[in-house]
Design a protein around this motif. Structure first.
Motif, PDB file in Angstrom:
ATOM      1  N   GLY A 191      24.170  34.848   6.158  1.00 21.50           N
ATOM      2  CA  GLY A 191      24.636  33.562   5.645  1.00 21.50           C
ATOM      3  C   GLY A 191      23.835  32.348   6.054  1.00 21.50           C
ATOM      4  O   GLY A 191      24.221  31.217   5.751  1.00 21.50           O
ATOM      5  N   ILE A 192      22.709  32.562   6.754  1.00 21.24           N
ATOM      6  CA  ILE A 192      21.850  31.433   7.129  1.00 21.24           C
ATOM      7  C   ILE A 192      21.191  30.893   5.856  1.00 21.24           C
ATOM      8  O   ILE A 192      20.668  31.651   5.050  1.00 21.24           O
ATOM      9  CB  ILE A 192      20.773  31.857   8.145  1.00 21.24           C
ATOM     10  N   ASP A 193      21.215  29.588   5.676  1.00 22.14           N
ATOM     11  CA  ASP A 193      20.723  28.992   4.426  1.00 22.14           C
ATOM     12  C   ASP A 193      19.202  29.034   4.308  1.00 22.14           C
ATOM     13  O   ASP A 193      18.670  29.293   3.235  1.00 22.14           O
ATOM     14  CB  ASP A 193      21.208  27.540   4.316  1.00 22.14           C
ATOM     15  N   SER A 194      18.506  28.742   5.402  1.00 21.61           N
ATOM     16  CA  SER A 194      17.042  28.747   5.376  1.00 21.61           C
ATOM     17  C   SER A 194      16.527  29.405   6.649  1.00 21.61           C
ATOM     18  O   SER A 194      17.029  29.131   7.744  1.00 21.61           O
ATOM     19  CB  SER A 194      16.480  27.321   5.280  1.00 21.61           C
ATOM     20  N   PRO A 221       9.188  38.285  11.590  1.00 15.57           N
ATOM     21  CA  PRO A 221       9.400  38.182  10.140  1.00 15.57           C
ATOM     22  C   PRO A 221      10.279  39.286   9.572  1.00 15.57           C
ATOM     23  O   PRO A 221      10.881  39.120   8.510  1.00 15.57           O
ATOM     24  CB  PRO A 221       7.980  38.265   9.570  1.00 15.57           C
ATOM     25  N   LYS A 222      10.402  40.415  10.284  1.00  8.84           N
ATOM     26  CA  LYS A 222      11.236  41.512   9.805  1.00  8.84           C
ATOM     27  C   LYS A 222      12.723  41.163   9.832  1.00  8.84           C
ATOM     28  O   LYS A 222      13.540  41.836   9.197  1.00  8.84           O
ATOM     29  CB  LYS A 222      10.986  42.766  10.644  1.00  8.84           C
ATOM     30  N   LYS A 223      13.078  40.124  10.578  1.00  7.45           N
ATOM     31  CA  LYS A 223      14.480  39.729  10.685  1.00  7.45           C
ATOM     32  C   LYS A 223      14.911  38.751   9.594  1.00  7.45           C
ATOM     33  O   LYS A 223      16.095  38.434   9.469  1.00  7.45           O
ATOM     34  CB  LYS A 223      14.733  39.089  12.055  1.00  7.45           C
ATOM     35  N   THR A 224      13.960  38.278   8.802  1.00 10.03           N
ATOM     36  CA  THR A 224      14.245  37.236   7.823  1.00 10.03           C
ATOM     37  C   THR A 224      15.358  37.642   6.865  1.00 10.03           C
ATOM     38  O   THR A 224      16.327  36.890   6.660  1.00 10.03           O
ATOM     39  CB  THR A 224      12.972  36.882   7.026  1.00 10.03           C
ATOM     40  N   ASP A 225      15.254  38.826   6.264  1.00 13.88           N
ATOM     41  CA  ASP A 225      16.272  39.279   5.305  1.00 13.88           C
ATOM     42  C   ASP A 225      17.642  39.387   5.952  1.00 13.88           C
ATOM     43  O   ASP A 225      18.657  39.015   5.339  1.00 13.88           O
ATOM     44  CB  ASP A 225      15.871  40.636   4.709  1.00 13.88           C
ATOM     45  N   PHE A 226      17.679  39.890   7.186  1.00 12.94           N
ATOM     46  CA  PHE A 226      18.956  40.025   7.895  1.00 12.94           C
ATOM     47  C   PHE A 226      19.607  38.659   8.111  1.00 12.94           C
ATOM     48  O   PHE A 226      20.824  38.500   7.911  1.00 12.94           O
ATOM     49  CB  PHE A 226      18.746  40.730   9.232  1.00 12.94           C
ATOM     50  N   PHE A 227      18.801  37.671   8.478  1.00 15.71           N
ATOM     51  CA  PHE A 227      19.341  36.331   8.693  1.00 15.71           C
ATOM     52  C   PHE A 227      19.954  35.779   7.412  1.00 15.71           C
ATOM     53  O   PHE A 227      21.032  35.177   7.430  1.00 15.71           O
ATOM     54  CB  PHE A 227      18.244  35.396   9.212  1.00 15.71           C
TER      55      PHE A 227
END
Length: 221
Positions: free
Chosen positions: A114-117, A104-110
């Motif tokens: 430019g990942i949409d969801s 879950p720590k990678k969510t903001d980076f994704f």
């Protein structure tokens, strides 16, 4: 015209998602680098299956990624899912990309990439199971079979119609609940009087295909 969905990687979750999308009228192509998994997927009627590594541009090209409306990366490796979505978005101009993440720590980076969801099902399920109040609710909607429950993370942008509203003021479908709210580094289990703020990430649990209507209600899109 049918919307085209590209599923890359995954095993049981890909099978379940493919069956659900095909049932709703989507045209679906699945890419998988394991031959045995491809044989299992090929048993699904009307599903196009490509055996190959979805992080390779030529494999995505063979799967006609340029024609896809949505690309969903479901591999077990977060870095591969990022590469897949980046290729689909930037090289093949896919309109919407979705990545599964285990951390879950990678969510903001994704999202910044430019990942949409971005969907982190593990953190969502863990947070909800830990709350006794939701155990009974989940028992009612989680089926024995596959594909009957969806978990999604929905970002709340500043112009979303739900910003500033309390949960009880939001008109969600009956079979959808907001299981938790990710607000910065805090995970909140919401109540009826919890107010939605811009920047929140809402974790939805839905049954019977109601997640699309819920997302439209929350985002106005």
């Amino acid at each position: 015209m049918k919307k085209i969905v590209l599923l890359v990687g995954g095993r049981s979750k890909t099978k379940s998602l493919a069956m659900s999308l095909l049932k709703r009228g989507y045209q679906v192509t699945a890419i998988n680098d394991t031959y045995e998994d491809c044989l299992k997927l090929a048993e699904i009627d009307k599903l196009t299956v490509i055996n190959g590594d979805g992080t390779k541009p030529f494999v995505l090209e063979d799967a006609s990624a340029g024609s896809a409306d949505i690309a969903i990366a479901l591999t077990s490796k977060d870095e591969d899912n990022l590469v897949i979505c980046e290729l689909c978005k930037k090289r093949f101009s896919v309109g919407k990309t979705v990545a599964l993440v285990s951390d879950p720590k990678k969510t903001d980076f994704f999202y910044k990439m430019g990942i949409d969801s971005v969907v982190c099902a593990i953190s969502a399920v863990t947070s909800i199971i830990e709350q006794q109040a939701f155990v009974e609710e989940m028992a009612n909607i989680v089926p024995i079979g596959e594909g009957r429950v969806q978990i999604a993370e929905v970002p709340v942008y500043g112009n979303a119609p739900v910003v500033g509203k309390k949960l009880w003021e939001i008109n969600l479908p009956k079979e959808v609940i907001i299981g938790c709210i990710l607000r910065g580094d805090t995970t909140m289990i919401p109540r009826g009087d919890t107010r939605i703020l811009a920047g929140d990430m809402l974790v939805l649990i839905s049954g019977n295909g109601q997640e699309i209507a819920a997302i439209k209600e929350l985002t106005g899109r």
